[in-house]
Design an enzyme around this catalytic site. Structure first.
Site, PDB file in Angstrom:
ATOM      1  N   GLN A 174       0.834  -1.215   0.000  1.00 26.88           N
ATOM      2  CA  GLN A 174       0.000   0.000   0.000  1.00 26.88           C
ATOM      3  C   GLN A 174       0.866   1.262   0.000  1.00 26.88           C
ATOM      4  OE1 GLN A 174      -3.151   0.643  -0.502  1.00 26.88           O
ATOM      5  NE2 GLN A 174      -3.643  -1.510  -0.802  1.00 26.88           N
ATOM      6  N   SER A 175       1.994   1.212  -0.679  1.00 29.79           N
ATOM      7  CA  SER A 175       2.907   2.366  -0.702  1.00 29.79           C
ATOM      8  C   SER A 175       2.291   3.589  -1.382  1.00 29.79           C
ATOM      9  CB  SER A 175       4.181   1.964  -1.449  1.00 29.79           C
ATOM     10  OG  SER A 175       4.965   3.114  -1.751  1.00 29.79           O
ATOM     11  N   ASN A 176       2.272   4.689  -0.654  1.00 28.35           N
ATOM     12  CA  ASN A 176       1.841   5.963  -1.251  1.00 28.35           C
ATOM     13  C   ASN A 176       2.915   6.508  -2.173  1.00 28.35           C
ATOM     14  OD1 ASN A 176      -0.601   6.257   0.421  1.00 28.35           O
ATOM     15  ND2 ASN A 176       0.890   6.403   2.086  1.00 28.35           N
TER      16      ASN A 176
END
Ligand SMILES: *Cc1c(COP(=O)(O)O)cnc(C)c1O
Length: 321
Positions: A71-73
């Site tokens: 879920q890396s921004n």
């Protein structure tokens, strides 16, 4: 000034949080809205990418490669920056491949990034292999480090401090989520360069304070050099609180849920489960314990991350009351 491409909507607004301030009693709370930097749901990485992409362009690259968690921004904003500026994008994500794409991962695909998978321990090795393969294939790759936290990326937050001071906001405290250290390192350099005298407090989201502080110290010094300045930072200036790590990186606990609900219900402001929810839990915990003095002005720097609210991973917790 270093070269940059235009990706972000700047300056981001600074807003008062009167209902949350009243709830916590006495403090004057403000928020700087870097969740509104504008690129595909925005966040702090957009500022860094303005400089990183300019550097990639200068070096004649064609492909941006970076890495992060599922879920890396940072990966989502890199994918968007690549699309916007005509680069190809390869993301090396760590973790197990989820059954369904949701939140940031869904956006990575929508934005046209190629996604590769790696387990957590081998992530840097896989990243290097993917980079080498891209090079051999003639794709002229440019490697953006984890979190965009090189001196090139971190200078964006030195200039963000200048932006804040130009908005005539001079809080006693700046509080925010700190992880790969680029945001905090940049802020420290900017504070020195542009004359901010308040305190800069990172709430660690994954590292013990000693580890993160050492990283920030080194990166701040390198960032200053990159800007043509010589600066040293004492340990006393680098403020990191690691009391809110809970059950570890990306684990949404009671404290994060409470802060997400408080911000949402008192201010209509959305935080995220991994970073800003945790940093706000720190801010609220510290406020309740009397850490800030009554008449102090505290600015919460919102660093983005809201697409993770829509990740399947957090649905069950977030859907409750
Ligand atoms: C990456 C990120 C951070 C941490 O920034 P660093 O520069 O890596 O310390 C904070 N908040 C959000 C939402 C992020 O995506």
């Amino acid at each position: 000034m270093k070269p940059k491409v235009h990706l972000a909507h700047l300056p981001t607004p600074v807003e008062a949080l009167p209902r949350l301030s009243a709830h916590l009693g006495g403090l004057e709370l403000l928020v700087k809205r870097d969740d509104l930097t504008g690129l595909a749901f925005g966040g702090n990485k957009t500022r860094k990418l303005e400089y990183l992409v300019a550097k990639a362009r200068e070096s004649g690259a064609q492909t941006l490669i970076t890495t992060g968690a599922v879920q890396s921004n940072h990966c989502r904003q890199t994918a968007a920056a690549a699309a916007r500026t005509g680069f190809q994008c390869i993301l090396v994500l760590s973790g197990s491949i989820p059954d369904e794409r949701s939140g940031n991962l869904l956006l990575d695909h929508l934005l046209g990034a190629e996604v590769m998978w790696s387990d957590q321990e081998n992530r840097e090795k896989t990243l290097q292999e993917v980079f080498n393969q891209a090079q051999v294939a003639g794709r002229n790759p440019f490697l953006i480090p984890y979190g965009g936290s090189s001196p090139t990326g971190a200078i964006a937050y030195a200039y963000a401090m200048q932006e804040l001071l130009n908005q005539d906001v001079e809080p006693d405290w700046i509080v925010f989520a700190s992880s790969s250290g680029g945001t905090q390192a940049g802020m420290l350099v900017g504070a020195r360069l542009f004359g901010y005298t308040g305190r800069i407090l990172g709430i660690s989201v994954d590292q013990p304070a000693a580890v993160l502080k050492a990283r920030i110290k080194e990166l701040a010094q390198q960032t200053a050099v990159y800007m043509g300045e010589k600066m040293t930072f004492s340990d006393a200036e680098i403020l990191v609180n690691d009391d809110y790590l809970g059950a570890g990186y990306g684990v949404l606990g009671r404290a994060e849920l409470e802060s997400i609900r408080l911000f949402a219900r008192l201010e209509g402001l959305l935080l995220d489960p991994v970073y800003t929810g945790r940093a706000a839990a720190g801010l609220i915990g510290l406020a309740r314990s009397g850490f800030f003095k009554d008449d102090q002005k505290v600015l919460f720097w919102h660093t983005g991350g809201t697409p993770a609210l829509f990740a399947d991973l957090y649905r069950r917790e977030l859907a409750g009351d």
